[in-house]
Design a protein around this motif. Structure first.
Motif, short mmCIF file in Angstrom:
data_model
loop_
_atom_site.label_atom_id
_atom_site.label_comp_id
_atom_site.label_asym_id
_atom_site.label_seq_id
_atom_site.Cartn_x
_atom_site.Cartn_y
_atom_site.Cartn_z
N LEU A 47 34.10 35.22 15.38
CA LEU A 47 35.43 35.32 14.76
C LEU A 47 35.34 35.91 13.36
N VAL A 48 34.30 35.56 12.61
CA VAL A 48 34.11 36.12 11.26
C VAL A 48 33.80 37.61 11.37
N ALA A 49 32.93 37.96 12.32
CA ALA A 49 32.56 39.37 12.51
C ALA A 49 33.77 40.20 12.93
N ALA A 50 34.67 39.61 13.72
CA ALA A 50 35.85 40.33 14.18
C ALA A 50 36.93 40.40 13.12
N GLY A 51 36.78 39.61 12.04
CA GLY A 51 37.77 39.61 10.97
C GLY A 51 38.96 38.72 11.25
N VAL A 52 38.84 37.82 12.24
CA VAL A 52 39.94 36.91 12.56
C VAL A 52 40.04 35.83 11.48
N ILE A 53 38.88 35.33 11.02
CA ILE A 53 38.84 34.38 9.91
C ILE A 53 37.93 34.94 8.84
N ARG A 54 38.14 34.48 7.60
CA ARG A 54 37.34 35.01 6.49
C ARG A 54 35.99 34.31 6.41
N ARG A 55 35.99 32.97 6.55
CA ARG A 55 34.73 32.23 6.54
C ARG A 55 34.87 31.02 7.46
N ALA A 56 33.74 30.54 7.95
CA ALA A 56 33.76 29.49 8.97
C ALA A 56 33.94 28.09 8.39
N LYS A 57 33.73 27.90 7.07
CA LYS A 57 33.81 26.57 6.42
C LYS A 57 32.90 25.60 7.17
N ASP A 58 33.44 24.42 7.59
CA ASP A 58 32.63 23.44 8.32
C ASP A 58 32.74 23.61 9.83
N GLY A 59 33.31 24.71 10.27
CA GLY A 59 33.48 24.96 11.69
C GLY A 59 34.87 25.50 11.96
N VAL A 60 35.12 25.86 13.20
CA VAL A 60 36.40 26.45 13.59
C VAL A 60 37.15 25.49 14.49
N ARG A 61 38.45 25.32 14.23
CA ARG A 61 39.30 24.49 15.09
C ARG A 61 40.38 25.39 15.69
N VAL A 62 40.53 25.34 17.00
CA VAL A 62 41.48 26.18 17.71
C VAL A 62 42.76 25.40 17.96
N LEU A 63 43.89 26.03 17.60
CA LEU A 63 45.20 25.41 17.84
C LEU A 63 45.96 26.22 18.89
N SER A 64 46.99 25.60 19.47
CA SER A 64 47.60 26.15 20.69
C SER A 64 48.75 27.13 20.46
N ASP A 65 48.99 27.59 19.24
CA ASP A 65 50.09 28.53 19.00
C ASP A 65 49.86 29.81 19.78
N GLY A 66 50.87 30.27 20.51
CA GLY A 66 50.77 31.52 21.26
C GLY A 66 50.21 31.31 22.64
N GLU A 67 50.08 32.42 23.37
CA GLU A 67 49.59 32.39 24.75
C GLU A 67 48.25 33.10 24.83
N LEU A 68 47.44 32.67 25.78
CA LEU A 68 46.13 33.28 26.00
C LEU A 68 46.11 33.86 27.42
N LYS A 69 45.83 35.17 27.51
CA LYS A 69 45.79 35.82 28.83
C LYS A 69 44.37 35.99 29.33
N ALA A 70 43.42 36.16 28.40
CA ALA A 70 42.03 36.45 28.77
C ALA A 70 41.29 35.17 29.14
#
Length: 157
Positions: free
Chosen positions: A101-124
């Motif tokens: 996610l950091v490499a893709a530029g989705v988040i700037r830094r990982a901090k203590d880890g990544v938490r995924v929230l359910s906003d939006g839809e996921l097709k893949a």
């Protein structure tokens, strides 16, 4: 007019007061500092001192609590992850990790880890390897055919 004719206007500059240069100078001996005490010395630092009155920072109440062991997570929504896949920044075949996610530029830094929230839809169909995810996000990921791998501590919550 020549360069050597240029002068400041009268009163624009002041000559420096030469302190401690004899009694006849008017600012000799104590050099305008009065007599004795902390303020007569160099390096005075009494910020917040109010002459013995209880200082403002002690009069006001304290608020809140700082948890020494609390963790700060980078938060990512499913919509952002789907947008990154649509933009070909994330590979849908590889696992979605904090580093990816950091490499893709989705988040700037990982901090203590990544938490995924359910906003939006996921097709893949994706496999997640993250520090945390909301129950709704896990349901949406599994509905799309993906999987979520969480650390044991996060899975117990």
């Amino acid at each position: 007019m020549k360069l050597n004719d240029l002068r400041d206007k009268d009163g624009a500059t002041h000559s420096r007061k030469r302190l401690g240069r004899g009694i006849g100078s008017g600012s000799g001996k104590t050099a305008g500092r009065g007599v004795k005490g902390q303020k007569a010395r160099s390096g005075v630092a009494i910020n917040g001192f109010e002459g013995g009155q209880m200082p403002l920072y002690r009069r006001l109440p304290k608020r809140g609590f700082n948890n020494l062991f609390g963790k700060s997570f980078a938060i990512v929504s499913l919509a952002k992850i789907q947008a990154a896949i649509d933009a070909k920044k994330l590979d849908a075949k590889e696992a979605v990790t904090a580093e990816a996610l950091v490499a893709a530029g989705v988040i700037r830094r990982a901090k203590d880890g990544v938490r995924v929230l359910s906003d939006g839809e996921l097709k893949a169909k994706l496999s997640f390897d993250v520090a945390g995810a909301s129950k709704a996000a896990i349901e949406k990921i599994e509905k799309a055919g993906g999987s979520v791998k969480l650390p044991e501590a996060a899975a117990a919550e």
